[in-house]
Design an enzyme around this catalytic site. Structure first.
Site, mmCIF file in Angstrom:
data_model
loop_
_atom_site.group_PDB
_atom_site.id
_atom_site.type_symbol
_atom_site.label_atom_id
_atom_site.label_comp_id
_atom_site.label_asym_id
_atom_site.label_seq_id
_atom_site.Cartn_x
_atom_site.Cartn_y
_atom_site.Cartn_z
ATOM 1 N N LYS A 34 -1.234 0.939 8.020
ATOM 2 C CA LYS A 34 -0.901 1.798 7.194
ATOM 3 C C LYS A 34 -1.166 3.008 7.509
ATOM 4 O O LYS A 34 -0.775 4.599 7.804
ATOM 5 C CB LYS A 34 -0.022 1.451 6.414
ATOM 6 C CG LYS A 34 0.739 0.580 6.199
ATOM 7 C CD LYS A 34 1.037 0.047 4.764
ATOM 8 C CE LYS A 34 1.678 -0.861 4.163
ATOM 9 N NZ LYS A 34 1.951 -1.086 2.892
ATOM 10 N N VAL B 269 -3.307 -6.759 1.600
ATOM 11 C CA VAL B 269 -2.921 -8.301 1.104
ATOM 12 C C VAL B 269 -3.673 -9.675 1.751
ATOM 13 O O VAL B 269 -4.236 -10.553 1.194
ATOM 14 C CB VAL B 269 -1.697 -8.040 1.036
ATOM 15 C CG1 VAL B 269 -0.976 -8.004 -0.642
ATOM 16 C CG2 VAL B 269 -0.701 -8.863 1.866
ATOM 17 N N SER C 169 -1.705 -4.465 4.839
ATOM 18 C CA SER C 169 -1.554 -3.128 4.276
ATOM 19 C C SER C 169 -2.446 -1.593 5.073
ATOM 20 O O SER C 169 -2.407 -0.506 5.075
ATOM 21 C CB SER C 169 -1.792 -2.365 3.148
ATOM 22 O OG SER C 169 -0.222 -3.170 3.035
ATOM 23 N N TYR D 78 6.731 -2.999 12.453
ATOM 24 C CA TYR D 78 5.917 -3.180 11.237
ATOM 25 C C TYR D 78 4.493 -5.157 10.966
ATOM 26 O O TYR D 78 3.546 -4.316 10.738
ATOM 27 C CB TYR D 78 6.348 -3.040 10.198
ATOM 28 C CG TYR D 78 5.492 -3.003 9.023
ATOM 29 C CD1 TYR D 78 5.189 -1.889 8.544
ATOM 30 C CD2 TYR D 78 6.274 -4.300 8.287
ATOM 31 C CE1 TYR D 78 4.451 -2.031 6.731
ATOM 32 C CE2 TYR D 78 5.606 -4.555 6.649
ATOM 33 C CZ TYR D 78 4.528 -3.228 5.643
ATOM 34 O OH TYR D 78 3.948 -3.247 5.368
ATOM 35 N N TYR E 275 -1.657 0.690 -4.102
ATOM 36 C CA TYR E 275 -0.637 0.425 -5.245
ATOM 37 C C TYR E 275 -0.839 1.117 -6.231
ATOM 38 O O TYR E 275 -0.948 2.060 -6.654
ATOM 39 C CB TYR E 275 -0.328 -1.049 -4.949
ATOM 40 C CG TYR E 275 -0.723 -1.845 -3.646
ATOM 41 C CD1 TYR E 275 -0.006 -1.810 -2.542
ATOM 42 C CD2 TYR E 275 -1.315 -2.908 -3.508
ATOM 43 C CE1 TYR E 275 -0.492 -1.890 -1.529
ATOM 44 C CE2 TYR E 275 -2.886 -3.748 -2.613
ATOM 45 C CZ TYR E 275 -1.624 -3.031 -1.498
ATOM 46 O OH TYR E 275 -1.851 -4.012 -0.314
#
Ligand code: GLU
Length: 309
Positions: free
Chosen positions: A67, A261, A64, A191, A243
């Protein structure tokens, strides 16, 4: 002048007895194979010096953290119109939650939860074949890290594609609301490949440097984004980068950060340094257990928290 090398050596020494803490993400089979007893840290200062300790030269799956780079590209491409399709509020729920999306008519809370990142990938794909969009991201990351050897680990991308049922659900859901413009398989292909970027702590800390230095990479002298945009990306990282643990991370560390992760965290100390930590074991909300502890130590010892020493 602080002795950064000394500080990170101390952090490394404090983490070694704790190696293996937390739980490695196993919902992506390829990630489940990683040896949990690893810890690396790299700090690149705005003066352009990089300090490393532990396993800082071992490539890991940034997941992530990608991102942040994809959002930077999307903002460059679509500007503020990005915010018509994705929000800027902390989600207060898991990174892959579907419930909120239904209540909010297919507009994800922020660009760092999975649904939001999938929309951001869709934005970058405009006018491109999926392969070109992946290439654009890879070249961008190589450019900001000033390192052409960075690659995408195709085995990780494939592994996630084979088991990414929940991301398929999120994407189909958003497509039904008209918030994805490309076929679901294409967007998720992009993605999953962006998440499969493999980088070392050292490469990652250099890649984040433009965010610590008002949008300009002090090593190359290139302006990557405007100072205002860098400030805003940092704001999103601070409020939404961890998160459902974003509040806790702000409380303990006090730096804009984005976790993945794979066990990596990129943290930005504005005006000071870009920091990357990695240790595969995750805490209950999915952030690297040792990575979070190491960053708390670093913030305490350097006084770099954006909220003061
Ligand atoms: N590729 C991962 C997923 O979509 C990224 C999750 C993460 O790092 O938060 O599940």
């Amino acid at each position: 002048m602080q002795d950064i090398q000394l500080i990170i050596n101390r952090i490394h020494d404090a983490m070694v007895p704790r190696l293996g803490e937390g739980k490695v993400a196993d919902y992506i089979p390829e990630l489940a194979k990683i040896d949990p007893k690893q810890f690396g840290i790299a700090v690149t200062t705005v003066e352009g010096e990089t300090f490393v300790a532990g396993d800082a030269l071992v490539p890991f799956s940034i997941q992530s953290i990608s991102k942040v780079f994809m959002l930077t590209l999307a903002l460059g491409k679509a500007g503020e119109t990005v915010w018509n399709r994705v929000g800027r509020e902390p989600s207060g729920s898991a990174f892959n939650s579907i419930v909120q999306l239904e209540r909010e008519s297919g507009i994800p809370r922020n660009p760092f939860v999975n649904a939001g990142a999938i929309v951001v990938s869709d934005i970058v794909m405009a006018g491109h074949q999926p392969r070109e969009a992946i290439g654009e991201l890879l070249r961008f990351v190589q450019y900001v890290a000033d390192d052409d050897s960075i690659i995408i680990d195709n085995a990780v991308a494939k592994s996630e594609n084979a088991t990414g049922y929940r991301n398929y659900a999120l994407a189909n859901f958003m497509r039904s609301f008209g918030n994805l413009h490309h076929p679901v398989e294409h967007v998720l292909g992009v993605y999953f490949h962006q998440c499969a970027l493999a980088m070392t702590c050292s490469q990652l800390s250099r890649a984040g440097l433009f965010l610590a230095n008002q949008g300009r990479n002090p090593l190359s002298g290139h302006t990557v984004v405007s100072a205002r945009r860098a400030k805003r990306i940092n704001a999103l990282m601070l409020t939404c980068g961890h998160y459902d643990g974003s509040g806790d991370f702000a409380y303990h560390v006090g730096l804009p950060g984005k976790s993945g992760v794979g066990g990596g965290i990129l943290a930005i100390a504005p005006g000071k340094a870009s920091i990357a930590v990695w240790s595969p074991g995750l805490n209950k909300v999915g952030n690297s257990a040792l990575g979070s502890a190491a960053l708390e130590m670093l913030a305490n010892e350097t006084g770099w928290s954006v909220f003061g020493a």
